[in-house]
Design a protein around this motif. Structure first.
Motif, PDB file in Angstrom:
ATOM      1  N   UNK A   1      -1.041   2.275  -2.818  1.00  0.00           N
ATOM      2  CA  UNK A   1       0.225   2.784  -3.349  1.00  0.00           C
ATOM      3  C   UNK A   1       1.325   1.734  -3.141  1.00  0.00           C
ATOM      4  N   UNK A   2       1.239   1.009  -2.048  1.00  0.00           N
ATOM      5  CA  UNK A   2       2.198  -0.072  -1.813  1.00  0.00           C
ATOM      6  C   UNK A   2       2.117  -1.083  -2.956  1.00  0.00           C
ATOM      7  N   UNK A   3       0.882  -1.429  -3.302  1.00  0.00           N
ATOM      8  CA  UNK A   3       0.645  -2.376  -4.400  1.00  0.00           C
ATOM      9  C   UNK A   3       1.137  -1.776  -5.726  1.00  0.00           C
TER      10      UNK A   3
ATOM     11  N   UNK B   1       9.417  11.844  -5.152  1.00  0.00           N
ATOM     12  CA  UNK B   1       9.872  10.695  -4.372  1.00  0.00           C
ATOM     13  C   UNK B   1       9.363  10.777  -2.937  1.00  0.00           C
ATOM     14  N   UNK B   2       9.506  11.955  -2.325  1.00  0.00           N
ATOM     15  CA  UNK B   2       9.074  12.119  -0.934  1.00  0.00           C
ATOM     16  C   UNK B   2       7.560  11.965  -0.803  1.00  0.00           C
ATOM     17  N   UNK B   3       6.845  12.430  -1.817  1.00  0.00           N
ATOM     18  CA  UNK B   3       5.380  12.289  -1.857  1.00  0.00           C
ATOM     19  C   UNK B   3       5.006  10.810  -1.729  1.00  0.00           C
ATOM     20  N   UNK B   4       5.698   9.964  -2.486  1.00  0.00           N
ATOM     21  CA  UNK B   4       5.405   8.530  -2.399  1.00  0.00           C
ATOM     22  C   UNK B   4       5.867   7.955  -1.055  1.00  0.00           C
ATOM     23  N   UNK B   5       7.016   8.465  -0.566  1.00  0.00           N
ATOM     24  CA  UNK B   5       7.500   8.003   0.738  1.00  0.00           C
ATOM     25  C   UNK B   5       6.453   8.251   1.816  1.00  0.00           C
TER      26      UNK B   5
ATOM     27  N   UNK C   1       1.351   2.238   5.554  1.00  0.00           N
ATOM     28  CA  UNK C   1       1.910   1.211   6.443  1.00  0.00           C
ATOM     29  C   UNK C   1       1.463   1.427   7.894  1.00  0.00           C
ATOM     30  N   UNK C   2       1.324   2.689   8.290  1.00  0.00           N
ATOM     31  CA  UNK C   2       0.982   2.963   9.684  1.00  0.00           C
ATOM     32  C   UNK C   2      -0.489   2.717   9.991  1.00  0.00           C
ATOM     33  N   UNK C   3      -1.369   3.182   9.123  1.00  0.00           N
ATOM     34  CA  UNK C   3      -2.792   2.937   9.456  1.00  0.00           C
ATOM     35  C   UNK C   3      -3.741   2.804   8.267  1.00  0.00           C
TER      36      UNK C   3
END
Lengths: 463, 370
Positions: free
Chosen positions: A269-271, A327-331, A338-340
């Protein structure tokens, strides 16, 4: 006025191109300014004054920020300018949403206000904010000519649906830009490709999405058809528009930054967010996330910063709870990665990481398109047959057969496969010869769809 | 070189189209689509500010675009043969026949249509009347099962349930009988380019109705068959593809030839087959009883049996009414799409006539009865 209309293609564009290339260099910006205001006036006659007002405010505050550079006053002027710009955006876009939610808690209800969302306000407000912040930070030279600033803000190729072109990207081009046959041809190519993405794929799949939403004959197959079609529709609609904007920019000598980079081939998702609506995500990164401290702060604050950015990203897309949830779903997904999860995704075979992204993004667009929580849950649950939904029914089979080719073309077109083939050395020569014919054919087919069809919405207009 | 071709080619296309659109004379109507085309908008300050002028100009540019019909054909071709879409704007071509998807069954609209029929029933009809209703299937009904189509049985069920509610159960009112004509038709009985049935192919339907309504069997009558000429139906223009035309044929005999039709709207008496309409109307199907007419009475001059039929109908009724005339002295055709049921008693004395509600699935599935 939409790009995929006869009015734009065969009336507005030839007139503007003709005049633009006839007048001397010093008059070109004025021609573009007049054309851009005419373009906006055609679709939004009343709100053209609002846009003009916003430009004047931005111009004055830009000069004041520049004059009091590196003093407290500059900060105050920046804050004032932001309050006015964001205030206008909130009033026109979010006022009724706020009232609606306040009324849930009030005995004596507040009346809704009678406003219509001005087209493109979210885009031009963000452009003006980026200009003011960049002037404040010293990253951009202040524009002393109001007409040139007005031309930047109102520039019709990107005015109503982006990409969000930052002032720093084109400040030099406003003063001095080159016009070459090669650049113009690249612009034409890009414009026609974008037009085809919009008219031949997004609009056609949009019909299927509309048919699904009006249907009473739900089945698991139909839910999947809807989810995949909606996902492809929104990509081809928005990236098609960005292509057209970039192409038109080139025709008038500008170079806008890319807004999409095959997001559906992302491996996380980051990508995905590095490839989807790049101008928006980088805007939030540079003007919200980093000023809040970004990741160079405590873990709690870092996570807070991410959630603030994604709450705002959701809200930017629309004044409704589904956009906030989206938006929050993506957050949340980004935080998890990012965490694991990120490190495990990197080790996964490609196919699984692609599937992971595609399914999560597909669900996100069901949320994005949902008009109510129950509708969102129903459309997500339907994918796995929740609610005693049959596997297939005649309607879903019919539409699968009917839209199969378009969906397959959409799936292939969402990857770089075709681009790689067209630019490979083996077919380069043939592609070079066939390209002009191919482009003419696409233009004729798109025109035939526009002449015949009435289904021509631009999804990103509402932003 | 390639860039030059692309750049110049694009400019030339834009400018040539722009110039031709300016030069081209605006057209009033589109004969292929059978509709009025948008005109250049009236420019007033109010319209401009409200955005109405822009909207109208957009419609105008689309409607008056050069070679509009050719472009529509290109779209149809692309949609049909490249995208392999099963329909284009809801229309599709199969074995040289054009179909329009009428799907799904809109139960709410069917109920509303049934309510209108029930209103007529309650307001005007009485125990001395023989009352019937029938549903004309659209031609998709006869396609293979993998096409989307309305099941006439399902529609009839919804109709019957609504009709049964309330007044219809009162003892004072006679029953309304259903006439099933689905087995009396086949795909070949419909025009290829139009939604309607062919008059020359519906004798079996007439027989089924006659049998159910206890009328004299007229199947042995030999009508004089006259082919009028080519017929490009409604679907032809909408689809925008090249399909061979149908032929319009009329059935004639002394009863039909001597009958007169009184049109309540124009106060004029015409023949059953309106040859003026055949020559002038863009829809040649209007030759049957002059097309869309709210109220019309056919008088059979050769039959004095005093029997009357009230035929509540849509456009399909225009071509079948002449074939039902043999059994009646008078047939009054009422099209509830164009005349409100509330004012019928101004024109019709409801006594002891036979009554037939004959509507196609296409009409019942929309909320168009008044």
């Amino acid at each position: 006025m939409v790009f995929s209309s006869i009015t734009f293609l065969f009336y507005f564009l030839p007139i503007v191109l003709g005049v633009y290339y006839i007048v001397p260099k010093k008059c070109k910006n004025i021609v573009l300014l007049i054309a851009s205001f005419a373009f906006y006036f055609f679709g939004e006659p009343t709100y053209v004054l609002l846009m003009a007002f916003s430009i004047i405010i931005t111009y004055i505050f830009g000069l004041l920020i520049d004059k009091y550079q590196k003093t407290e006053k500059a900060k105050i002027f920046l804050a004032l300018a932001c309050i006015i710009s964001i205030g206008l955006l909130v009033y026109f876009k979010y006022a009724n949403f706020i009232i609606e939610n306040i009324n849930l808690w009030l005995k004596h209800k507040v009346d809704f206000i009678n406003v219509v969302l001005p087209i493109g306000i979210s885009f031009y407000t963000f452009q003006m904010l980026s200009y003011l912040v960049d002037v404040y930070k010293g990253n951009a030279k202040v524009q002393k000519n109001i007409l040139k600033l007005a031309m930047y803000v109102s520039l019709f190729p990107q005015l109503i649906a982006g990409p969000i072109v930052r002032y720093t990207t084109i400040q030099d081009q406003i003063e001095n830009r080159t016009h070459t046959m090669e650049k113009f041809a690249l612009g034409v190519r890009r414009f026609i490709i974008g037009l085809s993405k919009k008219v031949l794929i997004a609009n056609v799949l949009g019909e299927l999405v509309t048919t699904f939403l009006a249907s009473n004959e739900m089945s698991v197959l139909y839910y999947w058809l809807y989810a995949i079609s909606a996902m492809l529709q929104i990509y081809f609609d928005f990236s098609g528009y960005s292509d057209m904007a970039i192409g038109l920019g080139k025709m008038f000598g500008f170079e806008f930054l890319e807004n999409f980079n095959y997001p559906y081939i992302a491996k996380s998702i980051t990508d995905f967010w590095r490839r989807w609506h790049i101008s928006l995500s980088s805007w939030f990164r540079d003007y919200v996330y980093i000023p809040l401290g970004g990741n160079r702060t405590t873990k709690i604050k870092w996570l807070r910063n991410i959630m603030i950015v994604w709450l705002l990203t959701g809200l930017w897309h629309g004044a409704a709870w589904n956009f906030i949830i989206w938006g929050l779903y993506f957050g949340i997904l980004l935080i998890i990665e990012k965490l694991f999860l990120g490190k495990y995704l990197e080790k996964l075979p490609k196919i699984f990481s692609h599937l992971y992204v595609l399914i999560l993004v597909m669900i996100s667009f069901i949320i994005f398109n949902g008009e109510s929580t129950s509708m969102i849950l129903q459309n997500i649950g339907g994918l796995v047959g929740l609610g005693n939904v049959p596997l297939i029914l005649p309607e879903s089979v019919y539409y699968l057969k009917s839209y199969f080719i378009v969906i397959v073309i959409g799936m292939i077109g969402a990857t770089p496969i075709l681009k790689n083939i067209a630019t490979s050395k083996k077919v380069e020569k043939i592609a070079n010869v066939l390209e002009p014919i191919f482009l003419v054919c696409l233009l004729v087919i798109c025109t035939s769809y526009i002449v015949d069809g009435s289904f021509n919405p631009f999804l990103y207009f509402r932003f | 070189m390639k860039n030059k071709i692309i750049a110049i080619g694009f400019i030339v296309i834009l400018f040539v189209c722009f110039a031709l659109n300016i030069i081209k004379k605006d057209e009033e109507i589109s004969t292929s689509e059978r509709r009025k085309l948008a005109k250049f908008p009236t420019i007033t300050l109010e319209n401009v500010v409200k955005g109405k002028t822009s909207e109208e100009f957009d419609k105008y540019t689309v409607d008056q675009f050069i070679l509009r019909d050719s472009f529509r054909s290109i779209k149809s071709f692309w949609s049909n043969y490249v995208f392999r879409k099963k329909d284009n704007n809801g229309l599709f071509l199969k074995d040289d026949r054009i179909y329009k998807i009428e799907y799904p069954l809109n139960k709410e609209y069917v109920k509303k249509s049934a309510e209108k029929i029930k209103n007529v029933y309650e307001k005007y009809l009485n125990e001395n009347m023989n009352i019937y209703y029938s549903i004309i299937p659209d031609k998709n009904y006869y396609l293979e099962s993998d096409y989307l189509k309305i099941d006439v049985k399902d529609m009839q069920k919804v109709l019957e349930e609504t009709l049964k509610q309330g007044a219809l159960q009162k003892d004072a009112l006679p029953k309304m009988e259903y006439i099933d004509i689905t087995n009396a038709l086949t795909l070949e009985d419909y025009y290829k380019t139009d939604l309607h049935w062919k008059q020359e192919n519906i004798k079996k339907v007439v027989s089924t109705i006659e049998s159910k309504m206890n009328l004299k069997d007229t199947s042995s009558i030999n009508y004089e068959i006259k082919e009028l000429g080519d017929f490009y139906g409604t679907y032809y223009g909408q689809l925008g593809m090249n399909v061979p035309p149908d032929k319009i044929t009329i059935l004639n005999n002394s009863v039909i030839e001597n009958a007169t039709c009184y049109n309540y709207e124009t106060n004029k008496t015409e023949n059953i087959y309106d040859m003026k309409k055949w020559q002038t109307s863009s829809d040649k199907y209007d030759v049957y009883l002059s097309g869309a007419v709210p109220l019309i009475t056919i008088e059979n001059k050769l039959n004095q049996n005093g029997k009357e039929l009230l035929l509540f109908r849509d456009s399909f009724g225009s071509s079948i009414a002449p074939l039902l005339l043999e059994n009646y002295q008078k047939i009054t055709l009422i099209d509830l799409r164009y005349v409100s049921s509330t004012i019928l008693s101004n024109y019709i004395d409801f006594e002891n006539q036979d009554v037939l509600f004959l509507y196609s699935t296409l009409v019942l599935n929309q909320n168009v009865l008044r």
